[in-house]
Each structure stands twice: as C-alpha cells, then as structure tokens.
Design an enzyme around this catalytic site. Sequence first.
Site, PDB file in Angstrom:
ATOM      1  N   GLY A  46     -32.108 -29.302  13.428  1.00 30.53           N
ATOM      2  CA  GLY A  46     -33.899 -29.421  14.198  1.00 30.53           C
ATOM      3  C   GLY A  46     -34.242 -27.637  14.974  1.00 30.53           C
ATOM      4  O   GLY A  46     -33.749 -26.723  14.657  1.00 30.53           O
ATOM      5  N   TYR A  47     -35.519 -28.675  16.008  1.00 31.11           N
ATOM      6  CA  TYR A  47     -35.951 -26.916  16.606  1.00 31.11           C
ATOM      7  C   TYR A  47     -36.179 -26.597  14.640  1.00 31.11           C
ATOM      8  O   TYR A  47     -35.824 -25.469  14.620  1.00 31.11           O
ATOM      9  CB  TYR A  47     -35.587 -26.668  17.542  1.00 31.11           C
ATOM     10  CG  TYR A  47     -36.182 -25.790  18.617  1.00 31.11           C
ATOM     11  CD1 TYR A  47     -36.496 -26.534  18.846  1.00 31.11           C
ATOM     12  CD2 TYR A  47     -35.771 -23.998  18.464  1.00 31.11           C
ATOM     13  CE1 TYR A  47     -37.520 -25.937  19.814  1.00 31.11           C
ATOM     14  CE2 TYR A  47     -37.330 -24.114  19.602  1.00 31.11           C
ATOM     15  CZ  TYR A  47     -37.851 -24.646  19.948  1.00 31.11           C
ATOM     16  OH  TYR A  47     -39.106 -24.177  21.384  1.00 31.11           O
ATOM     17  N   HIS A  52     -36.563 -23.428   7.757  1.00 30.59           N
ATOM     18  CA  HIS A  52     -36.845 -24.444   7.748  1.00 30.59           C
ATOM     19  C   HIS A  52     -37.167 -25.079   6.386  1.00 30.59           C
ATOM     20  O   HIS A  52     -37.538 -26.171   5.872  1.00 30.59           O
ATOM     21  CB  HIS A  52     -36.639 -25.548   9.062  1.00 30.59           C
ATOM     22  CG  HIS A  52     -35.525 -25.233   9.768  1.00 30.59           C
ATOM     23  ND1 HIS A  52     -35.791 -24.663  10.495  1.00 30.59           N
ATOM     24  CD2 HIS A  52     -34.083 -25.629   9.591  1.00 30.59           C
ATOM     25  CE1 HIS A  52     -34.384 -24.521  11.245  1.00 30.59           C
ATOM     26  NE2 HIS A  52     -33.441 -24.537  11.098  1.00 30.59           N
ATOM     27  N   GLN A  76     -18.948 -27.251  15.309  1.00 36.40           N
ATOM     28  CA  GLN A  76     -19.424 -25.919  15.181  1.00 36.40           C
ATOM     29  C   GLN A  76     -19.486 -25.294  16.409  1.00 36.40           C
ATOM     30  O   GLN A  76     -19.826 -23.990  16.327  1.00 36.40           O
ATOM     31  CB  GLN A  76     -20.421 -25.762  14.301  1.00 36.40           C
ATOM     32  CG  GLN A  76     -21.748 -26.261  14.931  1.00 36.40           C
ATOM     33  CD  GLN A  76     -22.308 -26.504  13.199  1.00 36.40           C
ATOM     34  OE1 GLN A  76     -22.698 -27.027  12.207  1.00 36.40           O
ATOM     35  NE2 GLN A  76     -23.430 -25.035  13.198  1.00 36.40           N
ATOM     36  N   GLN A 168     -22.096 -19.152   5.847  1.00 42.96           N
ATOM     37  CA  GLN A 168     -21.461 -20.270   5.614  1.00 42.96           C
ATOM     38  C   GLN A 168     -22.188 -20.600   4.166  1.00 42.96           C
ATOM     39  O   GLN A 168     -21.357 -21.707   4.129  1.00 42.96           O
ATOM     40  CB  GLN A 168     -23.418 -20.819   6.703  1.00 42.96           C
ATOM     41  CG  GLN A 168     -23.500 -22.514   6.308  1.00 42.96           C
ATOM     42  CD  GLN A 168     -24.247 -22.529   7.714  1.00 42.96           C
ATOM     43  OE1 GLN A 168     -24.141 -22.446   8.678  1.00 42.96           O
ATOM     44  NE2 GLN A 168     -25.735 -22.687   7.723  1.00 42.96           N
ATOM     45  N   SER A 200     -34.896 -17.746  13.630  1.00 43.00           N
ATOM     46  CA  SER A 200     -33.966 -18.639  13.163  1.00 43.00           C
ATOM     47  C   SER A 200     -34.271 -19.620  15.653  1.00 43.00           C
ATOM     48  O   SER A 200     -34.853 -19.022  15.634  1.00 43.00           O
ATOM     49  CB  SER A 200     -32.822 -17.158  14.926  1.00 43.00           C
ATOM     50  OG  SER A 200     -31.647 -17.957  15.302  1.00 43.00           O
TER      51      SER A 200
HETATM   52  O1  PAF Z   1     -26.791 -23.885   9.156  1.00 41.45           O
HETATM   53  C1  PAF Z   1     -27.119 -24.746  10.489  1.00 41.45           C
HETATM   54  O2  PAF Z   1     -27.965 -25.059  11.203  1.00 41.45           O
HETATM   55  C2  PAF Z   1     -25.560 -25.879  10.474  1.00 41.45           C
HETATM   56  O3  PAF Z   1     -24.821 -24.720  10.208  1.00 41.45           O
HETATM   57  C3  PAF Z   1     -26.126 -26.951   9.586  1.00 41.45           C
HETATM   58  C4  PAF Z   1     -25.354 -26.004   8.088  1.00 41.45           C
HETATM   59  C5  PAF Z   1     -27.075 -28.012   9.659  1.00 41.45           C
HETATM   60  C6  PAF Z   1     -23.964 -27.423   9.564  1.00 41.45           C
HETATM   61  O4  PAF Z   1     -24.335 -27.959  10.632  1.00 41.45           O
END
Ligand code: PAF
Length: 295
Positions: A46-47, A52, A76, A168, A200
């Site tokens: 989110g945010y 995104h 996480q 990631q 970010s």
């Molecule tokens: O990159 C992110 O925003 C997070 O690490 C993800 C992939 C949504 C997993 O919570």
Amino acid sequence: MSRRGPSHPTSTATDVDFIEDTPTMRLKSRSLKAECKKIGFVPTMGYLHEAHASLIREAKKRADAVVLSIFVNPTQFGPGEDLDRYPRDLERDMKIAGENGVDIIFHPKSEEMYPEGYSTYVTEETLSRGLCGRSRPGHFRGVATVVLKLFNIVEPDIAVFGEKDYQQLMVINKMVSDLNLDIEIVGSPIVRDKDGLALSSRNEYLTEEERRQALAISSSLVEAREAIAAGERSPRKIREMISKDLLLHKDIRIEYVEIIDARTLAHVKEITPPVVIAVAAFVGKTRLIDNAIIK
Ligand code: PAF
C-alpha cells in the site's frame, strides 16, 4: 464479501472490486479463469505512488485482469523496524488503483493471513543470505511466505515486482522456480523522481534536508555507471567512489555498497556485466535502498 469501490465507506475509486477475504478472492480468480482471462498480479504494502502505478500498467499490458494486493506484512519486519508506523492511506490507494486500471483490490486482514498458531514459513537459502538479508534476518522469509500465500489465493498467471528491490525479485524468482509455481515473474524498472531519488513509500519519512542528502545515493550510482561505461572494471574502486560520495553527507550512514553478479548475487572480482551495484543506507533514521543494473 466483494464490494465495488464506491460502496467502501472511504472509497473514491470508480469500478474497482474491493475484496477482503480469501474465499471471495479465490472465487473471483477462478471465475476469471473460467472465462479464460489471464490474471496479472501486483503485490504491495500500500501507500501507492508512481512506481506502483508503473507496476500496475505493466501488469495491465500483459494480462486481462489486474489484481492488486494491499497488505502490510508483519512477518517481513524485524523487531524495532517500522511496522507500526509504516505509512497507510487506503482511500488514496483505491483512487490510484482505479485510475491505473486495477480490476480487483485484495486487502486481507492480518488475522486471516496469520491466524493464531500459524507456523509455516518459506525460506530461500542462498540468494536471501547477503545484502539486505544480512542486516534484516528473517526479512526474506517473511516476504517469500506472504508472496507464496498471496500467489495461492490469487492464482495469477503473471506477477510484477519492482527492480528497486532487486534481491527480493531474485528471491521470488528462485522460489517460483524451486517450488514449480506456474507463474511468470516480471521485473519492472526503478521509477525515480525528477531529481533522481528512487520512489519508495519510505521517502515519506525523510525531512526536507534528509531528502536533499538522499539524492547522493542515486547520483553516486549514476557516476558509478558512467565510470564503468568508461572502462572501470575494479569493484573496489567503484565501491570506494560511491562510499566517498555518500560519506560527504552528515546524515547518511552506509549499510552496504556491493557489486554483485546480477544472476547469482555473488560478489564479483571484476566488473563483467551483467552486474548490479546495490546500495543500502540510512538517511537519518530512514533506511533506503537503490541500485544500478549494468547489463
Ligand atoms: O515489495 C513489497 O512491497 C513487499 O515486500 C511485498 C512483495 C508486497 C511482500 O509483502
């Protein structure tokens, strides 16, 4: 229960389906599949911002229906990290999602994702060890676990992740390959502000002065890229060049500056593309990461 955007109490989105529980999400995915629709998936915490939006547009190009998940995943975050203050704005997220063509927002509750007694996790054991994995033990275990859970619920054909979180992206790719998941993983380029700062959600934490200093991260990566293009092959010299630039700023504390093989994430002895120059640094109390992929 599935709701159209406007019936959500705070929604201003127009025609986005808003789903908060797993059975409804699964039913919806299966009915899309029954209509032979290709599902594109963008997992987020989110945010939402322009980076995104670019992931959503990438998914839209490659699929018939786009599902966006919004879930601030507690597993996480390490102790003392920013889970509680992680920025949230569901109303704005729904608007951005709607404007960029998301069909379904999946917004599960923490109690449903991790009910009491939850005890199963996914660990990638090689690529997740170095870089961010060193300073954030358990972080990629949390990421891999939630992404696999979301994949199992949404059942996408493709999923799009940003290249800013390069490690990631590689960990997810490896999980998909190791666990035989039939999902295409797409990496999408870093989106930057006009002045170069990589977008970010955590930029939100920066004061004006910290934000000014943070620009040294992207500008030092540009310089490094230029030096490599001009023939520099020594990882040590590039690392020193970046570190020197960053240390000119009083509020920057370097966590790592590394030059790694783009496929194995192992340190390289000589710069032979494809490599990634990866940086993690605290600017004040805010931890930022950025990278340059040299192909
Ligand atoms: O990159 C992110 O925003 C997070 O690490 C993800 C992939 C949504 C997993 O919570």
